[in-house]
Design a protein around this motif. Structure first.
Motif, PDB file in Angstrom:
ATOM      1  N   UNK A 127     -52.033   9.233  97.045  1.00  0.00           N
ATOM      2  CA  UNK A 127     -52.375   8.460  98.246  1.00  0.00           C
ATOM      3  C   UNK A 127     -52.224   9.293  99.517  1.00  0.00           C
ATOM      4  N   UNK A 128     -51.661  10.483  99.381  1.00  0.00           N
ATOM      5  CA  UNK A 128     -51.608  11.385 100.539  1.00  0.00           C
ATOM      6  C   UNK A 128     -52.991  11.994 100.806  1.00  0.00           C
ATOM      7  N   UNK A 129     -53.883  11.858  99.838  1.00  0.00           N
ATOM      8  CA  UNK A 129     -55.235  12.412  99.995  1.00  0.00           C
ATOM      9  C   UNK A 129     -56.155  11.367 100.631  1.00  0.00           C
ATOM     10  N   UNK A 130     -57.084  11.805 101.471  1.00  0.00           N
ATOM     11  CA  UNK A 130     -57.986  10.843 102.100  1.00  0.00           C
ATOM     12  C   UNK A 130     -58.880  10.166 101.063  1.00  0.00           C
ATOM     13  N   UNK A 131     -59.090   8.879 101.225  1.00  0.00           N
ATOM     14  CA  UNK A 131     -60.002   8.158 100.340  1.00  0.00           C
ATOM     15  C   UNK A 131     -59.350   7.587  99.094  1.00  0.00           C
ATOM     16  N   UNK A 132     -58.083   7.898  98.895  1.00  0.00           N
ATOM     17  CA  UNK A 132     -57.385   7.344  97.726  1.00  0.00           C
ATOM     18  C   UNK A 132     -56.299   6.399  98.211  1.00  0.00           C
ATOM     19  N   UNK A 133     -56.306   5.199  97.676  1.00  0.00           N
ATOM     20  CA  UNK A 133     -55.247   4.252  98.047  1.00  0.00           C
ATOM     21  C   UNK A 133     -54.780   3.474  96.830  1.00  0.00           C
ATOM     22  N   UNK A 134     -53.572   2.957  96.936  1.00  0.00           N
ATOM     23  CA  UNK A 134     -53.019   2.158  95.843  1.00  0.00           C
ATOM     24  C   UNK A 134     -53.690   0.787  95.819  1.00  0.00           C
ATOM     25  N   UNK A 135     -54.052   0.340  94.637  1.00  0.00           N
ATOM     26  CA  UNK A 135     -54.630  -1.000  94.503  1.00  0.00           C
ATOM     27  C   UNK A 135     -53.533  -2.060  94.420  1.00  0.00           C
ATOM     28  N   UNK A 136     -52.419  -1.676  93.811  1.00  0.00           N
ATOM     29  CA  UNK A 136     -51.277  -2.584  93.659  1.00  0.00           C
ATOM     30  C   UNK A 136     -50.013  -1.777  93.952  1.00  0.00           C
ATOM     31  N   UNK A 137     -48.944  -2.442  94.322  1.00  0.00           N
ATOM     32  CA  UNK A 137     -47.693  -1.691  94.492  1.00  0.00           C
ATOM     33  C   UNK A 137     -47.329  -0.987  93.178  1.00  0.00           C
TER      34      UNK A 137
END
Ligand SMILES: *Cc1c(COP(=O)(O)O)cnc(C)c1O
Length: 355
Positions: free
Chosen positions: A285-295
């Protein structure tokens, strides 16, 4: 030889984050398995290893529970649910539950027609008020009577029910006369996450039967069906036998469990997988465009990423399921290494860098 090289490459590519059951057998399970292979032992669970596994589970759960070993998790869940239901009953679960989406209808099949009813809820957890609404919506004779609440801990979205959430769901079930079944394929991971004792998230919060995972904790096969309410276990051995789930050489299901339970590896393996998942979540998630969908609360990081990146990773041999939980699932196991994490992250970083 080139064929050897191909095999080696294929092996390298399989190592990754597709599933925790891609991993092998952990050393503690392997050692016990080897020890169990010395000489002869009685069959069908009359062996010392099965007794030891049962005793170890009673100690870990701090209660005199009834224990049965079956070959896999689908059988554990389906046979348990069937045992808690009449064919005219229904079973309430979250819509993403393994029993609903990944067992090919086994619960309904073994329960001779009992129906699964789903509720929604954030991050794979059954929503309390939706469960209550479903239980109370119909009380007439035309509707399959709710009899079991089935909860998955950790959930299919890699999240974890808190003690308070479980207590509230358990109390609700008790109030309406429902049994509580827990699919604990990754129960160990949640003990690690919450820092609780196993009883605090099982029988103390109203769980009647827990299907405890072995494979995802490092055994080759075998899951434990643990009845905290011993009355409910009556004749369960017949159901196992009829379904082809009474292992004749049961010691080989029991020994690996003994190996991980008596040495504490069940919890260490879980803690390790959780740590690796957190590390992966943080780096991705430190990379642009990637995020967590759930905790990220247990051993999986579920991420959203651009489709071209996912395709690039797949081309590079990083196989990630996207039909479980609704995002790309990066699943860690007892043997995931920080180098594995960095290898995936480096590929993602390289793709991002190409802009
Ligand atoms: C892996 C898993 C199971 C067990 O699956 P089998 O392949 O039948 O052993 C059950 N529930 C959940 C949530 C799982 O992830």
């Amino acid at each position: 030889m080139s064929s050897e090289k191909t095999l080696a490459e294929a092996h390298t590519r399989v190592r990754g984050f597709a599933s925790d059951n891609y991993a092998g057998i952990c050393p503690e399970a392997w050692a016990a398995l080897q020890e169990a292979n010395e000489g002869h032992a009685p069959s069908y669970g009359e062996d010392p290893w099965t007794t030891r596994a049962t005793e170890a589970l009673r100690e870990i759960f701090e209660t005199d529970c009834e224990v049965f070993l079956v070959y896999n998790g689908t059988a554990a869940n389906a046979l348990t649910l069937a045992h808690l239901c009449q064919p005219y009953h229904s079973i309430i679960c979250q819509s993403r539950a393994h029993v609903e989406t990944d067992e090919c209808g086994a619960p309904e099949f073994f329960a001779s027609g009992a129906k699964l009813l789903h509720v929604g809820g954030a991050f794979g957890k059954a929503d309390l008020s939706e469960v209550e609404r479903l239980i109370t919506a119909r009380t007439d004779i035309h509707y399959p009577k709710p009899k079991v609440l089935s909860l998955t801990q950790a959930t299919e979205c890699g999240t974890v029910y808190t003690v308070a959430e479980l207590a509230a769901l358990g109390e609700l079930a008790r109030r309406y006369g429902l049994h509580v079944h827990m699919d604990g394929a990754r129960f160990a991971n949640t003990v690690a996450t919450l820092g609780v004792t196993p009883r605090e998230i099982s029988w103390e919060v109203g769980v009647d039967v827990l299907c405890l995972g072995g494979t995802k904790s490092g055994t080759p096969a075998g899951e434990a069906v643990i009845f905290f309410d011993r009355e409910l276990a009556t004749e369960f051995e017949y159901r196992c036998k009829q379904a082809g789930q009474l292992a004749s050489k049961m010691r080989f299901l029991a020994a690996p469990l003994v190996g991980i339970l008596e040495t504490g590896a069940w919890l260490r393996n879980a803690e390790h997988a959780n740590t690796m998942a957190s590390l992966l979540a943080q780096k991705l998630t430190a990379l642009p465009g990637i995020e967590l969908a759930f905790p990220c609360e247990a051993s999986a990081a579920f991420v959203r990423m651009p489709l071209p990146l996912a395709e690039y990773l797949a081309e590079r041999g990083w196989h990630l399921y996207d039909f479980i939980g609704g995002a790309y699932r990066c699943m860690c196991s007892w043997d995931t290494t920080p180098e594995d994490v960095e290898a995936l992250v480096a590929e993602a970083r390289a793709w991002v860098g190409r802009g």
